[in-house]
Design a protein around this motif. Structure first.
Motif, short mmCIF file in Angstrom:
data_model
loop_
_atom_site.label_atom_id
_atom_site.label_comp_id
_atom_site.label_asym_id
_atom_site.label_seq_id
_atom_site.Cartn_x
_atom_site.Cartn_y
_atom_site.Cartn_z
N CYS A 63 45.28 33.15 44.45
CA CYS A 63 45.42 34.59 44.66
C CYS A 63 45.26 35.31 43.32
O CYS A 63 45.86 34.91 42.32
N ARG A 64 44.43 36.34 43.29
CA ARG A 64 44.17 37.05 42.03
C ARG A 64 45.46 37.60 41.44
O ARG A 64 46.37 37.98 42.16
N GLU A 65 45.48 37.65 40.12
CA GLU A 65 46.70 38.03 39.42
C GLU A 65 47.22 39.39 39.87
O GLU A 65 48.41 39.55 40.14
N GLN A 66 46.31 40.39 39.98
CA GLN A 66 46.77 41.72 40.36
C GLN A 66 47.29 41.75 41.79
O GLN A 66 48.25 42.47 42.11
N ASP A 67 46.68 40.93 42.67
CA ASP A 67 47.15 40.87 44.06
C ASP A 67 48.49 40.17 44.15
O ASP A 67 49.38 40.59 44.90
N ARG A 106 50.70 39.92 41.77
CA ARG A 106 51.72 40.80 41.18
C ARG A 106 52.16 41.85 42.20
O ARG A 106 53.34 42.17 42.30
N ARG A 107 51.21 42.37 42.96
CA ARG A 107 51.56 43.38 43.96
C ARG A 107 52.46 42.78 45.05
O ARG A 107 53.41 43.42 45.51
N GLN A 161 52.65 33.71 34.67
CA GLN A 161 51.29 34.15 34.33
C GLN A 161 51.11 35.65 34.56
O GLN A 161 50.14 36.24 34.08
N ILE A 162 52.03 36.26 35.30
CA ILE A 162 51.90 37.68 35.61
C ILE A 162 52.15 38.51 34.35
O ILE A 162 53.17 38.34 33.68
N ASN A 163 51.23 39.40 34.06
CA ASN A 163 51.37 40.25 32.88
C ASN A 163 52.65 41.07 32.97
O ASN A 163 52.93 41.69 33.99
#
Length: 233
Positions: free
Chosen positions: A22-26, A28-29, A198-200
């Protein structure tokens, strides 16, 4: 579990070894949505745990229950490594931990207690063994086998553990199987920690939420593992 959706995603990724996670931005959301989600008032933790316990004990024919102790938390599994419950102690009092361990009796099945070697844990095990009228014995096990994860990288393994159980449960084959099952849980905990770190900016989870995430995500992973094996995916 507050981070239910995130737990599901991480379990699926780790069980099916998905190359494109799953993409990082997704992701994180998803974490943020889980963090904001309020606990459903209909949810009854006791009913959920009783259901998991009942279904888990019917999951296989194992007559063994595994208890992994870490800090103030006790993770309980059946002999096939399927999660039954997570128990959190309120404080660092050794006597309190002993009382929790003494009350752990699941349909009078044989129990193997495992934990990383330390003086406090050893004393807890010794006192519990004495209170059970000497029916339990304690031994330390050195594990030299280096477990590796699906990518071939060295994963979290044991250096030394303390094991407590009856003479029946301390047979080498049963102990080795118990260590392998608990290692599977520890590997998934390691995966969850790597994935969330890994999440910013990071999202700080309280210890209670984090332990619940470990438990429920591993529960999903074990279900996915069974599906994968059944369909030879």
């Amino acid at each position: 579990c507050r981070y239910l959706k995130a737990s599901y995603v991480m379990a699926m990724e780790n069980a099916f070894k998905i190359e494109q996670c799953c993409r990082e931005q997704d992701f994180r959301r998803i974490l943020l949505q889980d963090w904001k989600r309020k606990q459903n008032k209909i949810f009854n933790e006791n009913i959920f745990r009783e259901l998991i316990q009942k279904e888990s004990l019917n999951h296989g024919e194992s007559g063994i229950v595994l208890c992994w102790l870490e800090n103030l938390n006790i993770f309980v599994f059946d002999g096939n490594g399927f999660p039954l419950r997570v128990i959190q102690s309120e404080g660092a009092n050794g006597e309190e931990t002993e009382e929790v361990l003494l009350k752990l009796e699941i349909r009078k099945k044989e129990v193997i207690f495992l934990g990383r070697a330390c003086e406090l844990l050893y004393n807890n095990f010794r006192n519990v063994a004495l209170k059970k009228n000497g029916s339990y014995s304690i031994k330390e096990a050195f594990v030299y086998k280096q477990f590796t994860d699906w990518s071939g990288k060295a994963s979290l393994s044991f250096d030394k553990v303390i094991i407590m159980g009856t003479e029946l449960t301390l047979k080498d084959e049963q102990v080795n199987n118990a260590l392998i099952e608990i290692s599977g849980f520890r590997q998934h905990v390691d995966y969850v920690n790597r994935r969330t770190s890994q999440i910013n900016g990071g999202i700080s989870m309280p210890e209670q939420d984090l332990n619940c995430t470990y438990f429920i995500s591993y529960l999903f992973k074990k279900i996915f593992d069974d599906i994968r094996k059944m369909h030879k995916v």
